[in-house]
Motif scaffolding. Structure first.
Motif: not given
Length: 545
Positions: A240-260
């Motif tokens: 309801x507040x937006x979409x979530x995308x998969x991301x990768x930091x330098x070094x291969x650390x995975x994150x989830x980016x929630x765009x409001x």
């Protein structure tokens, strides 16, 4: 028949006491004397207006003549004669033609026919998209037709029609004014108001971020998010507040980016809630906020990546009914314990008490080891720990998990016990492997799982039940704890610290909860549907009630 001055060219003779340089005046020498100068003025399609005559000239005579381009030179409205003395008498000899108009209309139907023809001609000229102009021209054709042709009994009709014409013209004028003036003005005001609201929202968020700069997680630029997500290539989900995308930091650390969403309500309140709550929390069972982004209307939250997604994908089958379970009962109990510890930390482990108000399977995320983490703090509220009563301006939560007191003050006070209720509904779904409310259940008695399981747990000795009902200790524990949590009165629910003790205890030591629903003998408080969207504050009442 009617004769109008506009049908002729006019010759007006004037006698002046002295000469004039006015180019309109053509000198006639044969009629002049030493002290009297005669001039002829030629006017095209209109008689000379005497107020425009020279003050030292007097009127002699006026007569219609025929316009002769060979003898007359026309420059705009000025007509001059090459040889005024001879030419004027030649023109008088030629005389003039008298036009005779005969409409041949003797009925209202004839006038209507003429009006229809006028409308079609005007529509053809101005275009079908401007019918108001054509209609106004038609009105001015139809009414004079009735008057000039002296149709019997037309006097009262013409008066009535003129009134209607004036009313129609006023309405046409208002419609044109509304389209060309009022509508653009209204759009302009709407856009200005929208821009002001967006600017106000941005100002509120920026003011908060500056005040929390020392405590808040890392702030990223929008271009950083584009690089992290690879131009938002892999979408993990949408809410309801937006979409979530998969991301990768330098070094291969995975994150989830929630765009409001840019049109999120409450002046960025859900964004501020997330940063102010998760940003200061460090607990194994609460999602970690890595960073955030706020650039104008673009706002995003960066979380640690949860590879196993949300809990609902594991406890519900594809059809939404009970089926093959993804976890053992021991694992389900461990997940329930982790969620309970996370919620208890929110209630007791921080400087301020954090009330989540939206505990549900979709907001419980699982890491690679299926360790549960409470997420989505968009509806969360912070309160001092010693606050036992909470005043709220709007109802918060999700249907099926929202506590009764959040809907009506008749049930009790809003407090941390509201999260306990939502957690209880979550436990019931984990135990049943299905939605609590399922209209597609095989029997109508099974449509609401908490009610159905309560009857089975409290009436095990009935023969027809004992032969068909079988429940494991793991399911029994989750159900008993869940039934305690979903008591209607907040004062009857245990605190989350007590819930943890119950989940850690042996099922045989747990006391059966009272029936958490209204029975046929108990009065059901009236709940107005309108209160779900009410903006008035819900009054707090004592928890002893």
């Amino acid at each position: 028949m009617a004769i109008h001055e506009y049908d002729f060219t006019w010759a007006t003779f004037v006698n002046c006491t002295r000469t004039t340089e006015n180019k309109r005046y053509n000198f006639v020498s044969c009629l002049s004397k030493t002290d009297a100068f005669v001039y002829v003025i030629i006017s095209y399609r209109a008689a000379l207006q005497l107020e425009y005559a020279e003050p030292f000239c007097s009127f002699l005579a006026m007569t219609p003549i025929k316009f002769d381009p060979e003898q007359m030179k026309r420059n705009g409205n000025i007509i001059s004669l090459e040889h005024p003395t001879t030419d004027v008498f030649q023109l008088l000899k030629h005389g003039f033609s008298v036009p005779i108009y005969s409409r041949g209309v003797s009925s209202i139907s004839g006038c209507l026919k003429d009006a229809a023809i006028t409308f079609l001609m005007k529509t053809h000229k101005v275009g079908i998209f401007f019918p108001r102009v054509a209609f106004a021209s038609t009105e001015l054709t139809f009414v004079p037709c009735i008057e000039y042709d002296h149709i019997p009994s037309s006097t009262w009709l013409s008066y009535s029609l003129w009134v209607l014409v004036y009313i129609a013209q006023i309405l046409i004028g208002l419609s044109i004014l509304g389209r060309n003036v009022i509508a653009p003005l209204a759009i302009f005001i709407f856009l200005v108001h929208k821009l002001w609201r967006e600017k106000k929202s941005v100002d509120a968020v920026e003011k908060f971020l500056r005040s929390q700069r020392a405590l808040a997680p890392t702030r990223y630029a929008y271009t950083d998010l584009i690089a992290i997500t690879g131009h938002f290539r892999e979408k993990l989900g949408q809410g309801g507040y937006g979409s979530v995308f998969k991301g990768v930091f330098p070094g291969g650390i995975l994150v989830a980016v929630k765009m409001l969403l840019s049109n999120s309500r409450c002046n960025g309140e859900e964004f501020i809630n997330e940063v102010s709550t998760i940003g200061r929390i460090h607990h194994v069972n609460v999602i970690k906020l890595v960073g955030f982004c706020s650039e104008g209307s673009k706002r995003a939250l960066v979380y640690e990546y949860m590879p196993n997604g949300s809990l609902d994908k594991h406890i519900f089958s594809a059809t939404g009914v009970a089926g093959r379970r993804a976890f053992t009962w021991d694992k389900l109990n461990d997940i329930a314990l982790g969620i309970a510890r996370g919620i208890n930390y929110l209630h007791q482990g921080c400087d301020k008490r954090i009330l989540h108000f939206d505990i549900k399977p979709q907001n419980i995320l699982l890491d690679r080891n299926f360790t549960p983490k409470v997420s989505d703090f968009g509806l969360a509220k912070l309160y001092p720990k010693d606050t036992s009563l909470v005043s709220m301006s709007t109802t918060r939560g999700t249907t099926g998990y929202i506590a009764p007191e959040l809907i009506s003050r008749s049930f009790g006070v809003i407090s941390h016990k509201s999260d306990v209720y939502s957690f209880g509904m979550l436990l019931m779904e984990m135990a049943g492997g299905r939605r609590n409310a399922d209209p597609r259940a095989e029997n109508s008695s099974q449509a609401y799982y908490p009610s159905w399981i309560y009857d089975r747990l409290t009436q095990p000795k009935i023969s027809e039940i004992s032969t068909t009902f079988d429940i494991s200790e793991g399911e029994r524990k989750l159900c008993v704890v869940g039934l305690w949590c979903i008591q209607v009165r907040p004062s009857a629910r245990p605190a989350m610290s007590k819930v943890i003790e119950m989940l850690e205890a042996d099922v045989g030591t747990l006391e059966m909860a009272p029936k958490p629903f209204f029975s046929s003998e108990e009065p059901i408080p009236t709940i107005s549907v309108s209160c779900l969207g009410s903006s008035s504050e819900l009054p707090a009442i004592s928890e002893d009630e």
